[in-house]
Design a protein around this motif. Sequence first.
Motif, PDB file in Angstrom:
ATOM      1  N   SER A   1      54.534 -19.895  22.195  1.00 59.77           N
ATOM      2  CA  SER A   1      53.289 -19.427  22.817  1.00 59.77           C
ATOM      3  C   SER A   1      53.105 -19.999  24.214  1.00 59.77           C
ATOM      4  O   SER A   1      52.680 -19.289  25.136  1.00 59.77           O
ATOM      5  N   THR A   2      53.442 -21.266  24.408  1.00 58.80           N
ATOM      6  CA  THR A   2      53.269 -21.893  25.725  1.00 58.80           C
ATOM      7  C   THR A   2      54.186 -21.271  26.760  1.00 58.80           C
ATOM      8  O   THR A   2      53.794 -21.082  27.917  1.00 58.80           O
ATOM      9  N   MET A   3      55.407 -20.929  26.357  1.00 58.92           N
ATOM     10  CA  MET A   3      56.385 -20.414  27.308  1.00 58.92           C
ATOM     11  C   MET A   3      56.336 -18.891  27.443  1.00 58.92           C
ATOM     12  O   MET A   3      57.179 -18.297  28.110  1.00 58.92           O
ATOM     13  N   GLY A   4      55.353 -18.244  26.823  1.00 59.43           N
ATOM     14  CA  GLY A   4      55.072 -16.837  27.099  1.00 59.43           C
ATOM     15  C   GLY A   4      55.950 -15.817  26.416  1.00 59.43           C
ATOM     16  O   GLY A   4      56.023 -14.671  26.872  1.00 59.43           O
ATOM     17  N   PHE A   5      56.586 -16.176  25.301  1.00 69.84           N
ATOM     18  CA  PHE A   5      57.374 -15.185  24.558  1.00 69.84           C
ATOM     19  C   PHE A   5      56.430 -14.207  23.852  1.00 69.84           C
ATOM     20  O   PHE A   5      55.426 -14.610  23.259  1.00 69.84           O
ATOM     21  N   GLN A   6      56.763 -12.935  23.912  1.00 71.45           N
ATOM     22  CA  GLN A   6      55.943 -11.914  23.280  1.00 71.45           C
ATOM     23  C   GLN A   6      56.342 -11.757  21.810  1.00 71.45           C
ATOM     24  O   GLN A   6      57.523 -11.739  21.479  1.00 71.45           O
ATOM     25  N   THR A   7      55.336 -11.638  20.938  1.00 68.93           N
ATOM     26  CA  THR A   7      55.602 -11.522  19.507  1.00 68.93           C
ATOM     27  C   THR A   7      54.963 -10.257  18.934  1.00 68.93           C
ATOM     28  O   THR A   7      54.016  -9.707  19.495  1.00 68.93           O
ATOM     29  N   ARG A   8      55.515  -9.833  17.820  1.00 68.71           N
ATOM     30  CA  ARG A   8      54.922  -8.772  17.012  1.00 68.71           C
ATOM     31  C   ARG A   8      54.751  -9.350  15.610  1.00 68.71           C
ATOM     32  O   ARG A   8      55.726  -9.783  15.001  1.00 68.71           O
ATOM     33  N   GLU A   9      53.514  -9.358  15.125  1.00 64.80           N
ATOM     34  CA  GLU A   9      53.252  -9.966  13.821  1.00 64.80           C
ATOM     35  C   GLU A   9      52.404  -9.043  12.966  1.00 64.80           C
ATOM     36  O   GLU A   9      51.420  -8.470  13.432  1.00 64.80           O
ATOM     37  N   THR A  10      52.799  -8.916  11.709  1.00 64.22           N
ATOM     38  CA  THR A  10      52.051  -8.161  10.718  1.00 64.22           C
ATOM     39  C   THR A  10      51.675  -9.106   9.590  1.00 64.22           C
ATOM     40  O   THR A  10      52.551  -9.723   8.973  1.00 64.22           O
ATOM     41  N   VAL A  11      50.389  -9.252   9.341  1.00 67.80           N
ATOM     42  CA  VAL A  11      49.919 -10.090   8.239  1.00 67.80           C
ATOM     43  C   VAL A  11      49.753  -9.202   7.013  1.00 67.80           C
ATOM     44  O   VAL A  11      49.043  -8.198   7.052  1.00 67.80           O
ATOM     45  N   HIS A  12      50.430  -9.558   5.928  1.00 67.35           N
ATOM     46  CA  HIS A  12      50.420  -8.737   4.721  1.00 67.35           C
ATOM     47  C   HIS A  12      49.303  -9.165   3.778  1.00 67.35           C
ATOM     48  O   HIS A  12      48.844 -10.314   3.808  1.00 67.35           O
ATOM     49  N   SER A  13      48.889  -8.245   2.933  1.00 64.19           N
ATOM     50  CA  SER A  13      47.896  -8.579   1.908  1.00 64.19           C
ATOM     51  C   SER A  13      48.548  -9.326   0.752  1.00 64.19           C
ATOM     52  O   SER A  13      47.863  -9.916  -0.076  1.00 64.19           O
ATOM     53  N   GLN A  14      49.871  -9.320   0.729  1.00 63.07           N
ATOM     54  CA  GLN A  14      50.601 -10.022  -0.326  1.00 63.07           C
ATOM     55  C   GLN A  14      50.802 -11.495   0.044  1.00 63.07           C
ATOM     56  O   GLN A  14      50.754 -11.884   1.209  1.00 63.07           O
ATOM     57  N   ALA A  15      51.041 -12.280  -0.985  1.00 62.86           N
ATOM     58  CA  ALA A  15      51.381 -13.689  -0.834  1.00 62.86           C
ATOM     59  C   ALA A  15      52.513 -13.996  -1.799  1.00 62.86           C
ATOM     60  O   ALA A  15      52.951 -13.120  -2.564  1.00 62.86           O
ATOM     61  N   ALA A  16      53.013 -15.221  -1.755  1.00 60.99           N
ATOM     62  CA  ALA A  16      54.072 -15.649  -2.680  1.00 60.99           C
ATOM     63  C   ALA A  16      53.599 -16.866  -3.462  1.00 60.99           C
ATOM     64  O   ALA A  16      53.051 -17.809  -2.885  1.00 60.99           O
ATOM     65  N   LEU A  17      53.794 -16.824  -4.768  1.00 66.83           N
ATOM     66  CA  LEU A  17      53.559 -17.983  -5.625  1.00 66.83           C
ATOM     67  C   LEU A  17      54.919 -18.556  -5.984  1.00 66.83           C
ATOM     68  O   LEU A  17      55.801 -17.827  -6.451  1.00 66.83           O
ATOM     69  N   VAL A  18      55.080 -19.863  -5.777  1.00 69.32           N
ATOM     70  CA  VAL A  18      56.364 -20.502  -6.072  1.00 69.32           C
ATOM     71  C   VAL A  18      56.138 -21.712  -6.970  1.00 69.32           C
ATOM     72  O   VAL A  18      55.130 -22.422  -6.846  1.00 69.32           O
ATOM     73  N   CYS A  19      57.055 -21.923  -7.877  1.00 69.75           N
ATOM     74  CA  CYS A  19      57.052 -23.118  -8.715  1.00 69.75           C
ATOM     75  C   CYS A  19      58.396 -23.197  -9.433  1.00 69.75           C
ATOM     76  O   CYS A  19      59.208 -22.268  -9.367  1.00 69.75           O
TER      77      CYS A  19
END
Length: 387
Positions: free
Chosen positions: A168-186
């Motif tokens: 973020s500081t060095m100005g790289f452009q991103t594409r992000e999609t936040v999903h309604s899903q999550a992961a449960l791990v154990c």
Amino acid sequence: MNRHDFDAVVVGGGLAGVAAAIALAQAGLSTIQLAPEVPADRRTSALMMPSVAYLEQAGLIGRPEELGHTLTKIRIIDATGRLVRAPETLFDAQEVGLEAFGWNFPNASLAESFLAVRAKLANLASSGASLSSIKTIDSGFLLTLSGTRTITTRLLVGADGKKSTVRSTMGFQTRETVHSQAALVCDLTLERPLDGTSIEFHYAQGPFTLVPAGDNRANLVWIDNLTLLQQAQNQNPEILLQTLVEKSQHLFGRIEMTTPAFVFPLSTLSVDRAGAGGVVLVGDAAHAFPPIGAQGLNLGLRDIADLAAIVAQIDRAKPDWAITASTDYASRRAADLRRTGGMVDTLFRSLLQEMLPAQALRAGGLWALKLLPPLRRQAFAIGMGKR
């Protein structure tokens, strides 16, 4: 203020960060890794054979069997209950002349092995200080750390995760999609063992995957709606265990949880380029996606292998060597990042797609993989990240 000069600074204390710092130091660069203390990583990583080969060649691990467990088969079961369902499909490593597709490693065990290697490199320092600011200067970058200490570097490596400060500081452009899903791990203990077979039950909201962890042990990665998983995590343990037995279709008998369940949200992230101007991004700082197809750390290790190869060949007598290295790195990584990111995104969306034509297309694809050995071998190669 105390000031020290380095050829390379790696920001980030995860597995990718440690591996990147070691790779640069082994290439002859004076290197420091900025790695603030973080909670122990209780997850596991399924590493395909090319990744395991890299770890062995780089000296990051000894014998794989001392740390992990083999993955010899992958079994996919369509549990969606949809009108158009895919066939049950089994992929066997012996089909492509391999004893195993890869190994399943506890991240904590990998970290211990990596850190032991780091401690032996005289030209590799480490610091628990956090990064406060980055300033571009004629010779590269001036970094201010917590406690007002400053360091300079020619090459800056961001290995600081999905919320990367370097990126973020060095100005790289991103594409992000936040999903309604999550992961449960154990971690689980099963009444009947997996015998080296990773089993994926494909449900409408994502896969329910059991990964072999030796003997009767398994690592669970359950992808579903975030709210549902949070409720499952917080409910009575006996009710959760019964849910796990039902989700695994009673194939493994009685199930016991050996670690607490953790839930983390899922998102997909990519960058416009993985390096520029003397800065490179590796691991989750450059790419992140749902845990489908075991690609996360595998892709990060390919980042590091390419970076190490470029740095080893670069003429560091030239004042702009770091800029050249970052440009070459971005070019070299572009196709792999695009191909792997596209593959994981397609797999994830195909599982969630409710439209009948899309369901038919996915089912037809699995039928083709089941019935056509050449296509299945090609899928093996892509999934394993072979060049």
